[in-house]
Design a protein around this motif. Structure first.
Motif, PDB file in Angstrom:
ATOM      1  N   LEU A 173       0.843  -1.204   0.000  1.00 23.55           N
ATOM      2  CA  LEU A 173       0.000   0.000   0.000  1.00 23.55           C
ATOM      3  C   LEU A 173       0.875   1.250   0.000  1.00 23.55           C
ATOM      4  CD1 LEU A 173      -2.846  -1.122   2.432  1.00 23.55           C
ATOM      5  CD2 LEU A 173      -3.171  -0.367   0.062  1.00 23.55           C
ATOM      6  N   ARG A 174       1.960   1.201   0.755  1.00 26.19           N
ATOM      7  CA  ARG A 174       2.870   2.344   0.785  1.00 26.19           C
ATOM      8  C   ARG A 174       3.477   2.584  -0.606  1.00 26.19           C
ATOM      9  NH1 ARG A 174       4.873   6.384   0.314  1.00 26.19           N
ATOM     10  NH2 ARG A 174       6.454   7.475   1.517  1.00 26.19           N
ATOM     11  N   ARG A 175       3.862   1.471  -1.296  1.00 27.44           N
ATOM     12  CA  ARG A 175       4.419   1.586  -2.656  1.00 27.44           C
ATOM     13  C   ARG A 175       3.417   2.239  -3.611  1.00 27.44           C
ATOM     14  NH1 ARG A 175       7.581  -2.993  -1.605  1.00 27.44           N
ATOM     15  NH2 ARG A 175       5.883  -4.464  -1.921  1.00 27.44           N
ATOM     16  N   ARG A 176       2.135   1.881  -3.425  1.00 28.54           N
ATOM     17  CA  ARG A 176       1.113   2.461  -4.311  1.00 28.54           C
ATOM     18  C   ARG A 176       1.010   3.986  -4.149  1.00 28.54           C
ATOM     19  NH1 ARG A 176      -2.539  -1.244  -6.697  1.00 28.54           N
ATOM     20  NH2 ARG A 176      -1.488  -3.248  -6.694  1.00 28.54           N
ATOM     21  N   PHE A 177       1.397   4.466  -2.974  1.00 33.29           N
ATOM     22  CA  PHE A 177       1.377   5.921  -2.728  1.00 33.29           C
ATOM     23  C   PHE A 177       2.812   6.427  -2.557  1.00 33.29           C
ATOM     24  CE2 PHE A 177      -2.867   4.496  -1.511  1.00 33.29           C
ATOM     25  CZ  PHE A 177      -3.662   5.435  -2.144  1.00 33.29           C
ATOM     26  N   ALA A 178       3.718   5.860  -3.366  1.00 36.88           N
ATOM     27  CA  ALA A 178       5.150   6.170  -3.232  1.00 36.88           C
ATOM     28  C   ALA A 178       5.457   7.639  -3.486  1.00 36.88           C
ATOM     29  CB  ALA A 178       5.950   5.290  -4.188  1.00 36.88           C
ATOM     30  N   ASP A 179       4.573   8.315  -4.220  1.00 35.29           N
ATOM     31  CA  ASP A 179       4.802   9.740  -4.507  1.00 35.29           C
ATOM     32  C   ASP A 179       4.554  10.628  -3.282  1.00 35.29           C
ATOM     33  OD1 ASP A 179       2.135   8.637  -5.182  1.00 35.29           O
ATOM     34  OD2 ASP A 179       1.588  10.762  -5.318  1.00 35.29           O
ATOM     35  N   ILE A 180       3.965  10.085  -2.224  1.00 33.16           N
ATOM     36  CA  ILE A 180       3.719  10.888  -1.007  1.00 33.16           C
ATOM     37  C   ILE A 180       4.895  10.687  -0.045  1.00 33.16           C
ATOM     38  CG2 ILE A 180       2.190  11.279   0.964  1.00 33.16           C
ATOM     39  CD1 ILE A 180      -0.082  10.023  -0.697  1.00 33.16           C
ATOM     40  N   PRO A 181       5.690  11.715   0.184  1.00 33.91           N
ATOM     41  CA  PRO A 181       6.808  11.552   1.123  1.00 33.91           C
ATOM     42  C   PRO A 181       6.290  11.483   2.555  1.00 33.91           C
ATOM     43  CG  PRO A 181       6.679  13.836   0.391  1.00 33.91           C
ATOM     44  CD  PRO A 181       5.612  13.083  -0.359  1.00 33.91           C
ATOM     45  N   ARG A 182       7.113  10.972   3.457  1.00 36.26           N
ATOM     46  CA  ARG A 182       6.681  10.873   4.861  1.00 36.26           C
ATOM     47  C   ARG A 182       6.218  12.221   5.402  1.00 36.26           C
ATOM     48  NH1 ARG A 182       4.472  11.509   8.530  1.00 36.26           N
ATOM     49  NH2 ARG A 182       4.753  10.832  10.683  1.00 36.26           N
ATOM     50  N   ASP A 183       6.924  13.288   5.014  1.00 43.11           N
ATOM     51  CA  ASP A 183       6.508  14.585   5.555  1.00 43.11           C
ATOM     52  C   ASP A 183       5.339  15.201   4.772  1.00 43.11           C
ATOM     53  OD1 ASP A 183       7.728  15.445   3.271  1.00 43.11           O
ATOM     54  OD2 ASP A 183       9.338  16.547   4.270  1.00 43.11           O
ATOM     55  N   GLY A 184       4.753  14.417   3.863  1.00 41.80           N
ATOM     56  CA  GLY A 184       3.573  14.883   3.129  1.00 41.80           C
ATOM     57  C   GLY A 184       2.288  14.266   3.643  1.00 41.80           C
ATOM     58  N   ILE A 185       2.369  13.510   4.725  1.00 46.27           N
ATOM     59  CA  ILE A 185       1.162  12.856   5.273  1.00 46.27           C
ATOM     60  C   ILE A 185       1.127  13.061   6.790  1.00 46.27           C
ATOM     61  CG2 ILE A 185       2.413  10.621   5.334  1.00 46.27           C
ATOM     62  CD1 ILE A 185      -0.269   9.204   4.994  1.00 46.27           C
ATOM     63  N   ASP A 186      -0.064  13.382   7.301  1.00 45.95           N
ATOM     64  CA  ASP A 186      -0.196  13.610   8.756  1.00 45.95           C
ATOM     65  C   ASP A 186      -0.904  12.474   9.474  1.00 45.95           C
ATOM     66  OD1 ASP A 186       0.932  16.317   8.824  1.00 45.95           O
ATOM     67  OD2 ASP A 186      -0.812  16.816   7.589  1.00 45.95           O
ATOM     68  N   LYS A 187      -1.877  11.828   8.811  1.00 47.97           N
ATOM     69  CA  LYS A 187      -2.677  10.810   9.489  1.00 47.97           C
ATOM     70  C   LYS A 187      -3.055   9.706   8.513  1.00 47.97           C
ATOM     71  CE  LYS A 187      -3.343  13.172  13.341  1.00 47.97           C
ATOM     72  NZ  LYS A 187      -4.281  14.241  13.602  1.00 47.97           N
ATOM     73  N   ILE A 188      -3.197   8.502   9.027  1.00 45.75           N
ATOM     74  CA  ILE A 188      -3.873   7.451   8.273  1.00 45.75           C
ATOM     75  C   ILE A 188      -5.197   7.218   8.969  1.00 45.75           C
ATOM     76  CG2 ILE A 188      -3.828   5.020   7.608  1.00 45.75           C
ATOM     77  CD1 ILE A 188      -0.903   5.294   7.052  1.00 45.75           C
ATOM     78  N   LEU A 189      -6.263   7.207   8.177  1.00 48.09           N
ATOM     79  CA  LEU A 189      -7.615   7.104   8.727  1.00 48.09           C
ATOM     80  C   LEU A 189      -8.246   5.791   8.285  1.00 48.09           C
ATOM     81  CD1 LEU A 189      -9.850   8.684  10.235  1.00 48.09           C
ATOM     82  CD2 LEU A 189     -10.553   9.603   8.019  1.00 48.09           C
ATOM     83  N   THR A 190      -8.914   5.113   9.237  1.00 46.63           N
ATOM     84  CA  THR A 190      -9.617   3.879   8.902  1.00 46.63           C
ATOM     85  C   THR A 190     -10.846   3.771   9.793  1.00 46.63           C
ATOM     86  OG1 THR A 190      -9.340   1.510   8.482  1.00 46.63           O
ATOM     87  CG2 THR A 190      -8.266   2.381  10.459  1.00 46.63           C
TER      88      THR A 190
ATOM     89  N   ARG B 100      -3.306  16.195   6.428  1.00 44.70           N
ATOM     90  CA  ARG B 100      -3.243  15.480   5.141  1.00 44.70           C
ATOM     91  C   ARG B 100      -3.432  13.993   5.435  1.00 44.70           C
ATOM     92  NH1 ARG B 100       2.377  18.073   4.090  1.00 44.70           N
ATOM     93  NH2 ARG B 100       2.391  17.467   6.278  1.00 44.70           N
ATOM     94  N   VAL B 101      -4.510  13.437   4.866  1.00 46.43           N
ATOM     95  CA  VAL B 101      -5.025  12.154   5.344  1.00 46.43           C
ATOM     96  C   VAL B 101      -5.079  11.120   4.226  1.00 46.43           C
ATOM     97  CG1 VAL B 101      -7.064  11.033   6.330  1.00 46.43           C
ATOM     98  CG2 VAL B 101      -6.446  13.334   7.066  1.00 46.43           C
ATOM     99  N   LEU B 102      -4.590   9.920   4.531  1.00 51.57           N
ATOM    100  CA  LEU B 102      -4.749   8.771   3.639  1.00 51.57           C
ATOM    101  C   LEU B 102      -5.729   7.797   4.298  1.00 51.57           C
ATOM    102  CD1 LEU B 102      -3.814   7.136   1.129  1.00 51.57           C
ATOM    103  CD2 LEU B 102      -1.976   6.204   2.555  1.00 51.57           C
ATOM    104  N   ILE B 103      -6.762   7.413   3.568  1.00 48.68           N
ATOM    105  CA  ILE B 103      -7.745   6.448   4.090  1.00 48.68           C
ATOM    106  C   ILE B 103      -7.309   5.036   3.670  1.00 48.68           C
ATOM    107  CG2 ILE B 103     -10.123   5.607   3.816  1.00 48.68           C
ATOM    108  CD1 ILE B 103     -10.991   8.562   3.570  1.00 48.68           C
ATOM    109  N   ILE B 104      -7.364   4.110   4.618  1.00 52.55           N
ATOM    110  CA  ILE B 104      -7.034   2.705   4.336  1.00 52.55           C
ATOM    111  C   ILE B 104      -8.171   1.831   4.864  1.00 52.55           C
ATOM    112  CG2 ILE B 104      -5.473   0.790   4.965  1.00 52.55           C
ATOM    113  CD1 ILE B 104      -3.983   2.742   3.202  1.00 52.55           C
ATOM    114  N   ASP B 105      -8.593   0.828   4.071  1.00 55.27           N
ATOM    115  CA  ASP B 105      -9.597  -0.113   4.584  1.00 55.27           C
ATOM    116  C   ASP B 105      -9.400  -1.487   3.944  1.00 55.27           C
ATOM    117  OD1 ASP B 105     -11.635  -0.939   6.257  1.00 55.27           O
ATOM    118  OD2 ASP B 105     -13.250   0.026   5.144  1.00 55.27           O
ATOM    119  N   ASP B 106     -10.065  -2.484   4.517  1.00 57.16           N
ATOM    120  CA  ASP B 106      -9.883  -3.854   4.025  1.00 57.16           C
ATOM    121  C   ASP B 106     -10.616  -4.102   2.711  1.00 57.16           C
ATOM    122  OD1 ASP B 106     -12.374  -3.752   5.308  1.00 57.16           O
ATOM    123  OD2 ASP B 106     -12.205  -5.725   6.243  1.00 57.16           O
TER     124      ASP B 106
END
Ligand code: 5GP
Length: 196
Positions: free
Chosen positions: A42-59, A126-132
């Motif tokens: 999942l991280r590879r799929r969003f490889a263009d987002i650097p660590r300092d470009g994301i604040d939260k993962i939401l699920t 800046r939020v990335l949503i993750i779910d099953d």
């Protein structure tokens, strides 16, 4: 993700023509090593987002939490983005101000109220949503709604298993939401699962 498709075929169980049970490795008993591989992908799929470009993962509780944590670790094992999960129901301990929405569950055939404390989802996050699973898209749409209420910024939606014969993917993508799914199921028929 090839290993995921192989695992679904070997350990998943088709339930009628609409659902697949993956409780032996994903959402009841968890294969932790495999979950870490899912997080890495999942991280590879969003490889263009650097660590300092994301604040939260939401699920949303409970099934999304393990893959959200694995994804957060894959962003940075030493300094992972916090994982925030929408809570179902109203725990007595939840006395904070909350963002609130309702989600229709087609698997349970009922509406579920979900809440996130405002202090954990704030304007500008800046939020990335993750779910099953992505099925009819109600859970994801509910999470998107909470992001919007908070005035946060949605980076995208990462899904482990999308079922293409249900409308969730279309619903989200038609709103120009970036959706990345690791395995996309085309059909479930006579106990056989086929992928896109
Ligand atoms: P949606 O809101 O997209 O209709 O459904 C998403 C939620 O329903 C997921 O968070 C997941 O918990 C559950 N779900 C949907 N389809 C399936 C399925 O085929 N198998 C399992 N185990 N859960 C599903």
């Amino acid at each position: 993700m090839k290993q995921l498709k192989t695992r679904i075929l070997s350990d998943g169980v088709a339930v009628g023509t609409e659902a697949v049970k993956v409780d032996s490795f994903l959402n009841h008993q968890i294969d932790v090593a495999f979950m870490n591989e899912i997080g890495a992908e999942l991280r590879r799929r969003f490889a263009d987002i650097p660590r300092d470009g994301i604040d939260k993962i939401l699920t949303i509780e409970a099934s999304g939490i393990s893959m959200a944590c694995a994804t957060a670790t894959a962003f940075d094992a030493q300094n992972p983005p916090p994982v925030v999960f929408a809570k179902k129901g109203l725990p007595r301990t939840m006395t904070d101000e909350v963002w609130f929405t309702e989600i229709m569950s087609f698997t349970k055939m009922k509406m579920t109220a979900v809440r996130i404390a405002k202090k954990f989802l704030q304007p500008g996050d800046r939020v990335l949503i993750i779910d099953d699973f992505l099925a009819h898209g109600q859970a994801a749409a509910g999470l998107v709604n909470l992001v919007e209420q908070a005035g946060a910024e949605l980076l995208g939606v990462g899904i482990v298993i999308e079922k293409a014969f249900q409308q969730g993917g279309t619903l989200l993508r038609s709103q120009s939401i970036r959706v990345e799914s690791l395995a996309v199921i085309d059909t479930i028929k006579d106990g056989t699962i086929t992928f896109q």
